[in-house]
Scaffold this motif. Structure first.
Motif, short mmCIF file in Angstrom:
data_model
loop_
_atom_site.label_atom_id
_atom_site.label_comp_id
_atom_site.label_asym_id
_atom_site.label_seq_id
_atom_site.Cartn_x
_atom_site.Cartn_y
_atom_site.Cartn_z
N MET A 1 -18.02 0.49 11.96
CA MET A 1 -16.73 1.15 11.84
C MET A 1 -16.07 0.69 10.54
SD MET A 1 -13.23 1.02 14.21
CE MET A 1 -13.68 -0.45 15.01
N ILE A 2 -15.50 1.64 9.84
CA ILE A 2 -14.73 1.36 8.62
C ILE A 2 -13.28 1.17 9.04
CG2 ILE A 2 -13.94 2.31 6.43
CD1 ILE A 2 -16.54 4.01 6.46
N VAL A 3 -12.67 0.09 8.56
CA VAL A 3 -11.27 -0.18 8.88
C VAL A 3 -10.51 -0.37 7.57
CG1 VAL A 3 -9.65 -1.75 10.00
CG2 VAL A 3 -11.87 -1.28 11.06
N ASN A 4 -9.46 0.41 7.39
CA ASN A 4 -8.54 0.26 6.27
C ASN A 4 -7.15 0.08 6.83
OD1 ASN A 4 -9.95 0.50 3.64
ND2 ASN A 4 -10.76 2.33 4.63
N LYS A 24 -4.03 -1.65 1.63
CA LYS A 24 -5.06 -2.67 1.49
C LYS A 24 -5.70 -2.62 0.10
CE LYS A 24 -9.55 -3.83 3.49
NZ LYS A 24 -10.50 -3.46 4.54
N SER A 25 -5.95 -1.43 -0.42
CA SER A 25 -6.59 -1.27 -1.72
C SER A 25 -5.69 -1.68 -2.88
CB SER A 25 -7.02 0.18 -1.93
OG SER A 25 -5.87 1.00 -2.10
N GLY A 26 -4.39 -1.72 -2.65
CA GLY A 26 -3.45 -2.03 -3.72
C GLY A 26 -2.97 -0.81 -4.49
N VAL A 27 -3.47 0.37 -4.14
CA VAL A 27 -3.01 1.60 -4.82
C VAL A 27 -1.51 1.75 -4.64
CG1 VAL A 27 -3.16 4.11 -4.79
CG2 VAL A 27 -5.24 2.75 -4.71
N LEU A 28 -1.02 1.46 -3.46
CA LEU A 28 0.42 1.36 -3.23
C LEU A 28 0.72 -0.12 -3.05
CD1 LEU A 28 1.13 4.18 -0.63
CD2 LEU A 28 1.56 4.24 -3.08
N SER A 29 1.65 -0.63 -3.83
CA SER A 29 2.00 -2.03 -3.72
C SER A 29 3.52 -2.16 -3.76
CB SER A 29 1.37 -2.82 -4.86
OG SER A 29 1.73 -4.19 -4.76
N GLU A 30 4.08 -2.51 -2.60
CA GLU A 30 5.52 -2.72 -2.51
C GLU A 30 6.32 -1.50 -2.96
OE1 GLU A 30 7.02 -5.57 -1.15
OE2 GLU A 30 4.98 -6.12 -0.61
N GLN A 31 5.84 -0.29 -2.60
CA GLN A 31 6.57 0.94 -2.95
C GLN A 31 7.78 1.07 -2.04
OE1 GLN A 31 5.88 3.14 -5.58
NE2 GLN A 31 4.72 1.30 -6.06
#
Length: 140
Positions: A1-4, A24-31
């Motif tokens: 299972m993939i978990v994000n 988790k990926s950091g694409v959004l960070s503290e938006q």
């Protein structure tokens, strides 16, 4: 299972509070997000637009897989998902998710349209909009 995952921090009351969303990926960070961005159209993000973006992306990927299975080539897909937040009792509920898609590809247009309807029902985000929700709680 993939978990994000995605996460949110919130401080304050509903109308005067402020929050931040991260992935988790950091694409959004503290938006930043808050009452104004969700209910008053002020700049910033909100949960519904994030669900809409995820839904449009998921649908488009699922559709590309289904189209490839039907031998459709040179595929281009542009999709929007409008997420409807409605007043329900003392709170709110997401009641609608409307996909609008524009598809081009080498193949029978009726097959392409049929594939789009399969993706509408089969993409994981379409399915999650009716998912069982579970919760773990820690009070500190």
């Amino acid at each position: 299972m993939i978990v994000n995952s995605g996460s949110a921090k919130w401080e304050g009351g509903l109308k005067d509070g402020k929050g931040h969303i991260s992935t988790k990926s950091g694409v959004l960070s503290e938006q930043p997000y808050g009452f104004g961005t969700r209910f008053e159209g002020k700049p910033g993000t909100n949960p519904e637009e994030l669900i809409g973006a995820a839904h449009a992306a998921c649908f488009s990927m699922a559709l590309s897989l289904i189209l490839a299975g039907e031998g459709i080539t040179d595929v281009k897909i542009e999709t929007t998902s409008e997420i409807g937040l409605d007043k329900e009792g003392d709170g709110f509920a997401i009641k609608t998710a409307h996909l609008t898609t524009k598809i081009s590809g080498n193949g029978d247009p009726s097959v392409i349209e049929e594939c789009a309807h399969k993706a509408e029902k089969g993409c994981p985000v379409s399915k999650v909009l009716n998912a069982e929700v579970t919760l773990d709680v820690t009070v500190v």
